[in-house]
Write an enzyme that holds these catalytic residues in place. Structure first.
Site, mmCIF file in Angstrom:
data_model
loop_
_atom_site.group_PDB
_atom_site.id
_atom_site.type_symbol
_atom_site.label_atom_id
_atom_site.label_comp_id
_atom_site.label_asym_id
_atom_site.label_seq_id
_atom_site.Cartn_x
_atom_site.Cartn_y
_atom_site.Cartn_z
ATOM 1 N N GLU A 161 -6.810 4.886 7.825
ATOM 2 C CA GLU A 161 -6.580 6.307 7.518
ATOM 3 C C GLU A 161 -7.797 6.922 6.836
ATOM 4 O OE1 GLU A 161 -2.873 5.622 5.493
ATOM 5 O OE2 GLU A 161 -1.974 5.070 7.412
ATOM 6 N N GLY B 188 2.610 2.297 10.765
ATOM 7 C CA GLY B 188 3.580 3.373 10.569
ATOM 8 C C GLY B 188 4.313 3.780 11.836
ATOM 9 N N HIS C 296 -9.513 1.418 4.815
ATOM 10 C CA HIS C 296 -8.241 1.564 5.540
ATOM 11 C C HIS C 296 -8.455 2.510 6.722
ATOM 12 C CE1 HIS C 296 -4.144 2.674 6.507
ATOM 13 N NE2 HIS C 296 -3.781 1.562 5.905
ATOM 14 N N SER D 105 3.472 -2.073 10.385
ATOM 15 C CA SER D 105 4.916 -2.170 10.569
ATOM 16 C C SER D 105 5.484 -3.544 10.200
ATOM 17 C CB SER D 105 5.303 -1.788 12.004
ATOM 18 O OG SER D 105 4.952 -0.434 12.265
ATOM 19 N N LYS E 260 0.123 4.267 -0.283
ATOM 20 C CA LYS E 260 -0.510 5.465 0.296
ATOM 21 C C LYS E 260 -0.252 6.673 -0.624
ATOM 22 C CE LYS E 260 -0.184 3.264 4.748
ATOM 23 N NZ LYS E 260 -0.081 3.382 6.204
ATOM 24 N N ASN F 46 0.864 -1.172 0.000
ATOM 25 C CA ASN F 46 0.000 0.000 0.000
ATOM 26 C C ASN F 46 0.905 1.226 0.000
ATOM 27 O OD1 ASN F 46 -1.769 2.067 0.543
ATOM 28 N ND2 ASN F 46 -2.314 1.359 2.614
ATOM 29 N N GLU G 43 -5.377 -4.784 10.755
ATOM 30 C CA GLU G 43 -4.331 -3.791 10.989
ATOM 31 C C GLU G 43 -4.615 -3.038 12.285
ATOM 32 O OE1 GLU G 43 -2.416 -2.663 6.947
ATOM 33 O OE2 GLU G 43 -4.118 -1.359 7.269
HETATM 34 P P1 PGA Z 1 2.864 0.344 7.648
HETATM 35 O O1 PGA Z 1 1.377 0.555 7.044
HETATM 36 O O2 PGA Z 1 3.394 -0.928 7.060
HETATM 37 O O3 PGA Z 1 3.629 1.560 7.191
HETATM 38 O O4 PGA Z 1 2.732 0.259 9.131
HETATM 39 C C1 PGA Z 1 0.505 -0.529 6.863
HETATM 40 C C2 PGA Z 1 -0.812 -0.057 6.313
HETATM 41 O O5 PGA Z 1 -1.295 1.008 6.742
HETATM 42 O O6 PGA Z 1 -1.418 -0.720 5.438
#
Ligand code: PGA
Length: 251
Positions: free
Chosen positions: A97, A173, A95, A212, A11, A9, A167
């Site tokens: 976010e 992140g 997601h 992560s 983003k 992803n 998640e």
């Molecule tokens: P990350 O994000 O691997 O940077 O923690 C995962 C995601 O939000 O899909």
């Protein structure tokens, strides 16, 4: 046996020229791998170009969002038909976010999931708890509500094809991944929930872990029985780390 599935992803990262470089490197790094299904989800503006570059490779294309309506006056949105014609196979839906910054609701997630199937797209539905919810022991309640709402009205064939990404929001992140054991437990719980409503389709459906994921924790995660792959954010932005994660999922 469920085939492992690693999705990147991106983003809101990578301009067109940066995307072209990354995809060229990824194709080289990942050439010949068939044991793991691989997808990358670039920003929408670069979908068609990335598709041109990967269409004859083992990498599939994913989008990061879609709208549920077919067409019309919905400024800024993209339809399933548009994504399909751009070469998209997967679409990330709900997601955290998008839920947090763009006010997406469980009901909207369900409408998007059903719309995705109408256009022949496979949804990757994201669910997960906040740190506060985890600390208050509300993880299962949170994912139960999200999963039940997202899958409402689907048939068993659709559920078998669907992908869920668990998640935990506090792990996204932050560099702070859930332990493999904790992730496995919640993912097993999600599969049980889906089995309640859709029976054996739950055992065909793949559930990824996200938050992560890095080259140094993928093997431990994949060693867990219920974890079928990963949705990778930050570590999918460099060809070598994403490729290492894919190779780690093969072991
Ligand atoms: P990350 O994000 O691997 O940077 O923690 C995962 C995601 O939000 O899909």
């Amino acid at each position: 046996m469920r085939k492992p599935f690693i999705a990147g992803n991106w983003k809101m990262n990578k301009t067109l020229s940066e995307a072209e470089i990354l995809v060229t490197e990824l194709k080289e790094e990942l050439a010949g791998i068939t044991e793991v299904e691989i997808a990358i989800c670039p920003p929408a503006v670069n979908l068609t170009r990335v598709y041109d570059l990967i269409k004859e490779s083992n990498i599939k294309l994913g989008a990061q969002n879609m709208y549920w309506e077919e067409k019309g006056a919905f400024t800024g949105e993209l339809s399933g038909a548009m994504l399909k014609e751009a070469g998209v196979s997967y679409v990330i839906i709900g997601h955290s976010e998008r839920r947090e910054y763009f006010a997406e609701t469980d009901e909207g997630v369900n409408r998007k999931v059903r719309a995705a199937f109408n256009y022949g797209l496979t949804p990757i539905v994201c669910v997960g708890e906040t740190l506060k919810e985890r600390e208050e022991g509300k993880t299962n309640d949170k994912v139960r509500g999200q999963v039940k709402a997202a899958l409402a009205g689907l048939d068993t064939g659709q559920v078998a094809e669907l992908v869920i990404a668990y998640e935990p929001i506090w792990a996204i992140g932050t560099g702070r991944s859930a332990t493999a054991g904790d992730a496995n437990q919640v993912i097993g719980y999600i599969r049980d929930l889906v089995r309640e409503d859709f029976g054996a389709a739950a055992d065909k459906m793949r559930i990824q872990y996200g938050g992560s994921v890095k080259p140094d924790n993928i093997e431990e995660l994949m060693a867990e029985e219920e974890i079928d792959g990963a949705l990778v954010g930050g570590a999918s932005l460099k060809a070598n780390s994403f490729a290492e994660i894919v190779r780690g999922a093969m072991k």
